[in-house]
Design a protein around this motif. Structure first.
Motif, PDB file in Angstrom:
ATOM      1  N   THR A 107      31.965  26.613  31.058  1.00  0.00           N
ATOM      2  CA  THR A 107      32.830  27.664  30.525  1.00  0.00           C
ATOM      3  C   THR A 107      32.398  28.068  29.120  1.00  0.00           C
ATOM      4  O   THR A 107      31.725  27.309  28.427  1.00  0.00           O
ATOM      5  N   ALA A 108      32.804  29.252  28.725  1.00  0.00           N
ATOM      6  CA  ALA A 108      32.573  29.700  27.351  1.00  0.00           C
ATOM      7  C   ALA A 108      33.432  28.847  26.435  1.00  0.00           C
ATOM      8  O   ALA A 108      34.448  28.302  26.838  1.00  0.00           O
ATOM      9  N   GLY A 109      33.013  28.736  25.201  1.00  0.00           N
ATOM     10  CA  GLY A 109      33.754  27.934  24.229  1.00  0.00           C
ATOM     11  C   GLY A 109      32.794  27.079  23.439  1.00  0.00           C
ATOM     12  O   GLY A 109      31.966  27.600  22.696  1.00  0.00           O
ATOM     13  N   PRO A 110      32.871  25.767  23.623  1.00  0.00           N
ATOM     14  CA  PRO A 110      31.972  24.901  22.855  1.00  0.00           C
ATOM     15  C   PRO A 110      30.513  25.099  23.264  1.00  0.00           C
ATOM     16  O   PRO A 110      30.224  25.420  24.410  1.00  0.00           O
ATOM     17  N   VAL A 111      29.639  24.916  22.310  1.00  0.00           N
ATOM     18  CA  VAL A 111      28.204  25.001  22.582  1.00  0.00           C
ATOM     19  C   VAL A 111      27.743  23.619  23.039  1.00  0.00           C
ATOM     20  O   VAL A 111      27.862  22.648  22.297  1.00  0.00           O
ATOM     21  N   VAL A 112      27.252  23.555  24.264  1.00  0.00           N
ATOM     22  CA  VAL A 112      26.804  22.300  24.857  1.00  0.00           C
ATOM     23  C   VAL A 112      25.344  22.479  25.279  1.00  0.00           C
ATOM     24  O   VAL A 112      25.009  23.447  25.955  1.00  0.00           O
ATOM     25  N   ALA A 113      24.515  21.534  24.878  1.00  0.00           N
ATOM     26  CA  ALA A 113      23.091  21.603  25.235  1.00  0.00           C
ATOM     27  C   ALA A 113      22.925  21.657  26.749  1.00  0.00           C
ATOM     28  O   ALA A 113      23.703  21.063  27.496  1.00  0.00           O
ATOM     29  N   ASN A 114      21.915  22.376  27.195  1.00  0.00           N
ATOM     30  CA  ASN A 114      21.552  22.501  28.615  1.00  0.00           C
ATOM     31  C   ASN A 114      22.670  23.091  29.478  1.00  0.00           C
ATOM     32  O   ASN A 114      22.792  22.757  30.655  1.00  0.00           O
ATOM     33  N   SER A 115      23.489  23.959  28.884  1.00  0.00           N
ATOM     34  CA  SER A 115      24.545  24.605  29.667  1.00  0.00           C
ATOM     35  C   SER A 115      24.794  26.011  29.150  1.00  0.00           C
ATOM     36  O   SER A 115      24.334  26.391  28.073  1.00  0.00           O
ATOM     37  N   LEU A 163      20.839  39.769  35.187  1.00  0.00           N
ATOM     38  CA  LEU A 163      21.609  38.536  35.117  1.00  0.00           C
ATOM     39  C   LEU A 163      21.152  37.801  33.871  1.00  0.00           C
ATOM     40  O   LEU A 163      19.955  37.578  33.676  1.00  0.00           O
ATOM     41  N   GLU A 164      22.094  37.468  33.011  1.00  0.00           N
ATOM     42  CA  GLU A 164      21.763  36.888  31.703  1.00  0.00           C
ATOM     43  C   GLU A 164      22.585  35.621  31.507  1.00  0.00           C
ATOM     44  O   GLU A 164      23.774  35.601  31.771  1.00  0.00           O
ATOM     45  N   PHE A 165      21.940  34.568  31.033  1.00  0.00           N
ATOM     46  CA  PHE A 165      22.611  33.306  30.754  1.00  0.00           C
ATOM     47  C   PHE A 165      22.803  33.194  29.251  1.00  0.00           C
ATOM     48  O   PHE A 165      21.927  33.585  28.472  1.00  0.00           O
ATOM     49  N   ALA A 166      23.966  32.674  28.832  1.00  0.00           N
ATOM     50  CA  ALA A 166      24.275  32.571  27.399  1.00  0.00           C
ATOM     51  C   ALA A 166      24.989  31.258  27.119  1.00  0.00           C
ATOM     52  O   ALA A 166      25.552  30.633  28.020  1.00  0.00           O
ATOM     53  N   ASP A 167      24.982  30.856  25.847  1.00  0.00           N
ATOM     54  CA  ASP A 167      25.651  29.612  25.462  1.00  0.00           C
ATOM     55  C   ASP A 167      27.162  29.825  25.400  1.00  0.00           C
ATOM     56  O   ASP A 167      27.670  30.903  25.721  1.00  0.00           O
ATOM     57  N   GLY A 168      27.892  28.812  24.976  1.00  0.00           N
ATOM     58  CA  GLY A 168      29.341  28.880  24.927  1.00  0.00           C
ATOM     59  C   GLY A 168      29.892  29.954  24.028  1.00  0.00           C
ATOM     60  O   GLY A 168      31.030  30.386  24.193  1.00  0.00           O
ATOM     61  N   LEU A 169      29.101  30.412  23.059  1.00  0.00           N
ATOM     62  CA  LEU A 169      29.527  31.468  22.138  1.00  0.00           C
ATOM     63  C   LEU A 169      29.066  32.854  22.580  1.00  0.00           C
ATOM     64  O   LEU A 169      29.110  33.799  21.799  1.00  0.00           O
TER      65      LEU A 169
END
Length: 187
Positions: A107-115, A163-169
């Protein structure tokens, strides 16, 4: 008190009752007009300290430290459309299934490595530059609840989907974690 003083006092009281909100309205107007011309950015230090003071540098460092760096993309990681092929014809609405290898959908929110989480860009290019925030509007669709599928309604014609992948922020991982297809929506 004589008759003329009583008359004047009576009229003044009548006027004051009628316009008892006038001072408040004038005060609000003066405050609003005074702030309207203020071009100072809202994030400036309100203590009045000089820009070069150690206190401001300390605050700036704390703000920068509060936002984590964009996590690195693992080698071999990629995103892809599971059910759409380039040049495919579809009927609107149509289902889109999103896939990722080498990273976890979160989910969006915290920045977690490899996600991260998915975004679909409709007719606006191949990807957003790495580290840039992906806008949220009718052509930049966010799936920050860790969704891996959606249904799109598009007008008839050819559309480019990225299709674009992004971090929690919602910061893009860039072209390395993007995939595009063109689909033709039938009339």
């Amino acid at each position: 008190m004589n008759k003329s003083t009583t008359f004047i006092t009576s009229k003044l009281n009548h006027i004051m009752r009628k316009f008892h909100l006038l001072p408040a309205i004038l005060l609000i107007g003066m405050v609003a007009c005074n702030n309207a011309g203020d071009k100072t950015p809202a994030n400036n230090d309100s203590t009045g300290a000089a820009k070069d003071s150690g206190m401001n540098k300390s605050n700036d460092s704390m703000k920068a430290a509060a936002v984590p760096a964009l996590p690195a993309v693992p080698a071999g990681a990629k995103v892809y459309f599971k059910n759409l092929k380039n040049g495919q014809s579809v009927t609107s609405p149509f289902k889109v299934v999103m896939g990722v290898d080498g990273m976890k959908v979160d989910t969006a929110g915290p920045v977690v490595a490899n996600s991260g989480h998915f975004h679909i860009l409709v007719d606006v290019g191949d990807s957003i530059a790495a580290g840039q925030m992906i806008p949220k509007d009718s052509t930049h669709l966010h799936y920050g609840r860790a969704q891996t599928s959606t249904e799109l309604k598009l007008a008839p014609g050819t559309h480019k989907l990225a299709l674009e992948f992004a971090d929690g922020l919602h910061r893009s991982y860039g072209g390395q974690m993007a995939a595009t297809v063109s689909v033709t929506v039938k009339k």
